[in-house]
Design an enzyme around this catalytic site. Structure first.
Site, PDB file in Angstrom:
ATOM      1  N   GLU A 172       1.904 -20.107  42.925  1.00  0.00           N
ATOM      2  CA  GLU A 172       1.530 -20.970  44.058  1.00  0.00           C
ATOM      3  C   GLU A 172       0.540 -22.065  43.657  1.00  0.00           C
ATOM      4  OE1 GLU A 172       0.370 -18.219  47.154  1.00  0.00           O
ATOM      5  OE2 GLU A 172       2.288 -17.165  47.050  1.00  0.00           O
ATOM      6  N   HIS A 249      10.268 -16.360  51.222  1.00  0.00           N
ATOM      7  CA  HIS A 249       9.746 -15.774  52.467  1.00  0.00           C
ATOM      8  C   HIS A 249      10.329 -16.635  53.587  1.00  0.00           C
ATOM      9  CE1 HIS A 249       7.112 -12.914  50.592  1.00  0.00           C
ATOM     10  NE2 HIS A 249       6.573 -13.860  49.829  1.00  0.00           N
ATOM     11  N   ASP A 279      12.073 -11.966  52.059  1.00  0.00           N
ATOM     12  CA  ASP A 279      12.075 -11.317  53.374  1.00  0.00           C
ATOM     13  C   ASP A 279      12.439 -12.380  54.399  1.00  0.00           C
ATOM     14  OD1 ASP A 279       9.563 -12.666  53.570  1.00  0.00           O
ATOM     15  OD2 ASP A 279       8.418 -10.815  53.306  1.00  0.00           O
TER      16      ASP A 279
HETATM   17  O1  9MR Z   1       2.346  -8.533  50.225  1.00  0.00           O
HETATM   18  C1  9MR Z   1       1.050  -8.840  49.738  1.00  0.00           C
HETATM   19  C2  9MR Z   1       0.020  -8.322  50.705  1.00  0.00           C
HETATM   20  O2  9MR Z   1       0.014  -6.904  50.722  1.00  0.00           O
HETATM   21  C3  9MR Z   1      -1.337  -8.837  50.327  1.00  0.00           C
HETATM   22  O3  9MR Z   1      -2.289  -8.477  51.308  1.00  0.00           O
HETATM   23  C4  9MR Z   1      -1.284 -10.344  50.180  1.00  0.00           C
HETATM   24  C5  9MR Z   1      -2.611 -10.881  49.766  1.00  0.00           C
HETATM   25  O4  9MR Z   1      -2.642 -12.236  49.769  1.00  0.00           O
HETATM   26  O5  9MR Z   1      -0.316 -10.709  49.216  1.00  0.00           O
HETATM   27  C6  9MR Z   1       0.947 -10.332  49.603  1.00  0.00           C
HETATM   28  O6  9MR Z   1       1.907 -10.765  48.648  1.00  0.00           O
HETATM   29  C7  9MR Z   1       1.983 -12.168  48.428  1.00  0.00           C
HETATM   30  C8  9MR Z   1       2.373 -12.380  46.994  1.00  0.00           C
HETATM   31  O7  9MR Z   1       1.482 -11.717  46.150  1.00  0.00           O
HETATM   32  C9  9MR Z   1       2.444 -13.857  46.648  1.00  0.00           C
HETATM   33  N1  9MR Z   1       3.316 -14.568  47.554  1.00  0.00           N
HETATM   34  C10 9MR Z   1       3.071 -14.352  48.970  1.00  0.00           C
HETATM   35  C11 9MR Z   1       3.061 -12.854  49.273  1.00  0.00           C
HETATM   36  C12 9MR Z   1       2.897 -12.624  50.765  1.00  0.00           C
HETATM   37  O8  9MR Z   1       1.657 -13.074  51.196  1.00  0.00           O
END
Ligand code: 9MR
Length: 485
Positions: A172, A249, A279
């Site tokens: 990102e 996403h 998702d």
């Molecule tokens: O699914 C992850 C969630 O459990 C965490 O709290 C979150 C923290 O920012 O990150 C989520 O996963 C992310 C991933 O690492 C990077 N892309 C976006 C995902 C969804 O937020």
């Protein structure tokens, strides 16, 4: 200590493909596969996401939380349905280097051990990301931050070398307009922080594939083009980069129409591509219509990946809606994953199997799913002809869907309710499941397209009834009501 695992060596694509081909040749039931997974059973006669993906030479991955592996249903689905795991959070910076220079691999090692013991590929996520950073990172100046970045990468990649086959090295890094995100790395180190990350990772494990990963890059847009330009630039300058991850996403009904073309343009640069965090969220509560649209959307993403030979596979960002990140981030939205909060497979399950080329479903689902009647807008771009011939307690039905709209349908899910308790016992030319009165028929792998301006597809089924065998009175195609002929 370096984490060595036999997984990458023994879990080659050729080996998995052979297993999948055997399974694909057997009479299989996508719907029952979900039930079998739930019960912890595994049979050569059941088609799973994994056997279907294996047969196509693609990975099917899941974001894993090792703390949930004690739950029988979670563990059973993870064991059975997936060929690749990625730690959802366990390898992030805050989890692995909470204090500068002190590395904690407990949770990451659990995911690695699980992958190794179950013969799954392990995908590393993520080495450098602006989010989930421990507080100490924010106190560093530019030179110290670059040293910390390199140290973090070197330690993680070395520790997991031999176990992790690919890393999300940088996550990102761009804004939607294609400019660099003004993260701490960008503002304190400058543009070079990305190439420094890749070069450092390659030095630590020359065999791991190194990927850049981002969201809202699934379409051809300013953000994906910025990454495209970065890959071109790195390749021209000899900076190592092997793959690009597209998080996907997605929002219900908004799969980009140019997803395949976008994946292909990256592949044409000579890098692998992968759907990394799929998702598909909707406003909650879900209903039968939304779930049918979601199923078609999941199928379209799979179809796009299948069409690009360098697309390595698809990773779904979790198993059950219960633990999805979506509802807490987007209040009022959720139901984004393939298993619901009771671990029942949603229509997306059968649609993914079908899109992967799984065998048509000969047996109706016995899995509880929402039983609300389809609600849909007025009839528009489709018509359905349903005819049947019946005997004592059984019948054969023929269903023809005609696309009367001006654009083709790619990936279809037809839903209807049986008015007098009929049950489907066998279906062909579709992947068909039933929950209560509601029947969901998704395209088979070979008939996903219904041409515009009058194109049609036809499929059939056998069913059982007692007393009366009234024809269904309404149908929805990908969530929209059709005229009934
Ligand atoms: O699914 C992850 C969630 O459990 C965490 O709290 C979150 C923290 O920012 O990150 C989520 O996963 C992310 C991933 O690492 C990077 N892309 C976006 C995902 C969804 O937020």
């Amino acid at each position: 200590m370096t984490m060595r695992s036999p997984a990458r060596r023994t879990h080659g694509r050729a080996a998995r493909t052979a297993v999948g081909m055997i399974a694909a040749g057997l009479v299989a039931s996508a719907a029952l596969a979900g039930s079998a997974a739930l019960a912890g059973a595994s049979s050569a006669a059941t088609m799973t996401l994994r056997t279907a993906a294996d047969a196509r030479g693609k990975d099917i991955g899941v974001a894993l939380d090792p703390n949930r592996l004690g739950e029988t249903a979670y563990r059973s689905i993870a064991d059975t349905e997936f060929s690749l795991v990625v730690p959802e959070n366990a390898m992030k910076w805050d989890a692995t280097e909470p204090t500068q220079g002190t590395f904690t691999y407990t949770a990451g090692d659990q995911v690695a051990a699980y992958a190794s013991s179950t013969g799954k590929e392990l995908y590393g996520h993520t080495l450098v990301w602006h989010s989930q950073l421990p507080g100490w990172v924010s106190n560093l100046d530019g030179a110290a931050l670059l040293a910390a970045e390199k140290s973090h990468i070197t330690n993680l990649v070395t520790h997991f070398s031999g176990a992790v086959s690919s890393w999300d090295v940088v996550n990102e890094a761009f804004n939607d307009d294609g400019s660099r995100r003004q993260s701490i790395f960008q503002t304190k180190i400058g543009d070079s922080w990305i190439e420094q990350a890749f070069t450092t990772a390659r030095a630590a494990d020359p065999t791991a594939k190194l990927c850049i990963n981002d969201y809202s890059t699934d379409a051809i847009n300013a953000k994906s083009t910025a990454i495209y330009n970065l890959v071109k630039d790195f390749t021209a300058r000899g900076i190592p980069i092997d793959c690009v991850g597209f998080q996907a996403h997605l929002i219900l009904g908004q799969v980009p129409g140019d997803l395949q073309a976008n994946l292909q343009r990256f592949a044409d640069l000579g890098v692998d591509v992968r759907i990394t965090e799929l998702d598909i969220r909707m406003s909650t509560p879900s209903d039968a219509t939304k779930l049918a649209t979601q199923a078609a959307n999941y199928a379209s993403v799979v179809t796009a990946c299948l069409a690009v030979s360098r697309c390595q596979g698809i990773t779904i960002w979790g198993i059950t809606d219960t633990y999805s990140w979506v509802p807490s981030t987007f209040p009022g939205q959720g139901a984004a994953l393939v298993w619901d909060e009771s671990y029942s497979p949603k229509p997306a399950y059968a649609a993914i199997v079908a899109a992967l080329g799984g065998a048509p479903t000969p047996t109706p689902s016995v899995t509880p799913t929402p039983t609300a009647s389809p609600t849909a807008p007025p009839a528009s771009g489709c018509s359905v002809r349903y005819t049947s011939t019946q005997w004592n307690t059984g019948f054969t039905a023929s269903i023809t869907i005609t696309n009367t709209a001006a654009s083709p349908v790619t990936g279809w899910v037809l839903r209807w309710a049986y008015p007098s308790g009929q049950t489907v016992t066998q279906a062909w030319s579709s992947v068909t499941t039933q929950s209560g009165a509601i029947v969901t028929a998704a395209n088979a792998a070979w008939n996903p397209t219904i041409a515009a301006h009058g194109g049609s597809v036809q499929f059939g089924l056998n069913g059982a009834y007692s007393g009366t065998n009234a024809a269904p009175t309404s149908f929805t195609l990908n969530g929209a009501a059709c005229a009934v002929l």
